[in-house]
Write an enzyme that holds these catalytic residues in place. Structure first.
Site: not given
Ligand code: UFG
Length: 328
Positions: A36, A51, A141, A189, A207-208
């Protein structure tokens, strides 16, 4: 009414602190500032640096302040890190919650609102996802968050502490004032990463995977504004104060956007061209996650105000364009 916000210096915690203060609550923030930011805590809130695992620290707050309700955000939340360092997550998330609940029992504090996640579901059985659907986390997580929910369930049975667990889908956006926003290190994110391109911090967005079983092949998520999430915590608190029973609620907009659609919406929101590069899938990403939030709407009377994805991204862009290095 006095509210203790544990983890109130973080992204969703700080937005909740702002909403609580704007609604006339007395707010006490506790945070160890490991993830934070002290700059995210407004001067109108009382701040304790410490903490959640420190028994003396937590007890001291309950002894000094008259707390009516706790809102609990103090946890680690990076999916990738939770897989490489699972015990770090068990230690902070589970032991921390246990210590908090023990201190609530000892000090007679009866209500807690808890920050949970869509990661408790894992790979969904159906879309949209309902609260009663199978919970089978695919990462540490999500597993710790589900265990924290269960810890609250059993603690209620023995000690009468009521809880509301809020399972967020993809939190995004920033306070409309642009004064607080998202600042994670490392940032993983999607939206903040995309906005690093117009901010000149990265040349393109990776894009993953574009071979998922979705219309454009990229993953679909349910993006929900952080201020709408913040407001749900207040509604949950008020619901319990009026005698509402412990429960679990999804929080999302109920609409899915693909990664490519988020990139396009970000181009419209910022006016910048955002180049992309298709890369391989990221481990553990479900193809599609969309919430049914009907229960929160019916029971808590929650209604998201930010429903337009471009407007949501504009609030994030206001923050990131004026704070390219976050709070630093
Ligand atoms: N993504 C990309 N490129 C990037 C980052 C993300 O393509 O550089 C994609 C990811 O593969 C995913 C989507 O964008 O398909 C969203 O990814 P985020 O990391 O922004 O979010 P997530 O959906 O993985 O995660 C969110 C919350 C987590 C939680 C999860 C639950 O942020 O805390 O949803 O599945 F655990």
């Amino acid at each position: 009414m006095s509210v203790l916000v544990f983890g109130g210096a973080g992204y969703i915690g700080s937005h909740t602190v702002y909403e609580l203060l704007d609604n006339g609550y007395d707010v006490v923030v506790a945070d160890n500032l490991s993830t934070g930011h002290i700059e995210a805590v407004p001067e109108r809130a009382k701040f304790y640096n410490g903490d959640i695992r420190d028994k003396k620290f937590v007890d001291g707050i309950f002894k000094k302040e008259k707390i009516d309700c706790v809102i609990h955000f103090a946890a680690y939340s990076l999916v990738g890190e939770s897989m490489s360092s699972p015990l770090k997550y068990y230690n902070n998330n589970l032991y921390g919650t246990m210590n908090l609940l023990e201190n609530m029992v000892e000090n007679g504090v009866k209500n807690i609102v808890f920050s949970s996640t869509a990661a408790t579901y894992g790979e969904p059985e159906r879309i949209p996802i309902y609260e009663e659907d199978r919970t089978c986390p695919t990462n540490t997580y999500g597993e710790t968050k589900l265990s924290m929910e269960k810890m609250m369930k059993w603690t209620e049975q023995a000690h009468g502490i009521k809880y509301v667990a809020l399972r967020y889908f993809n939190a995004c956006g920033a306070h409309v004032s642009g004064v607080i926003g998202e600042d994670h290190s490392p940032e993983t994110h999607l939206i903040p990463i995309i906005l690093q391109v117009p901010n000149g911090k990265r040349p393109y967005v990776s894009i993953f995977g574009d071979d998922y079983d979705t219309p454009d092949g990229t993953c679909i998520r349910d993006y929900i504004h952080v201020t709408d999430l913040a407001r749900a915590h207040i509604l949950a608190m008020e619901y319990m104060a009026k005698g509402g029973q412990s429960d679990v609620f999804n929080l999302g907009n109920g609409v899915g956007f693909s990664v490519k659609e988020i990139v396009e919406a970000s181009e419209r929101a910022t006016g910048f061209k955002i180049p992309v590069k298709i890369e391989k899938r990221r481990a553990g990403d479900p193809a599609k996650l969309v919430a049914s939030s009907q229960k929160a709407k019916n029971v808590l009377k929650w209604k998201p105000e930010f429903t337009n994805i471009e407007e949501i991204i504009k609030t994030a862009w206001l923050w990131h364009s004026t704070h390219p290095n976050g709070y630093k």
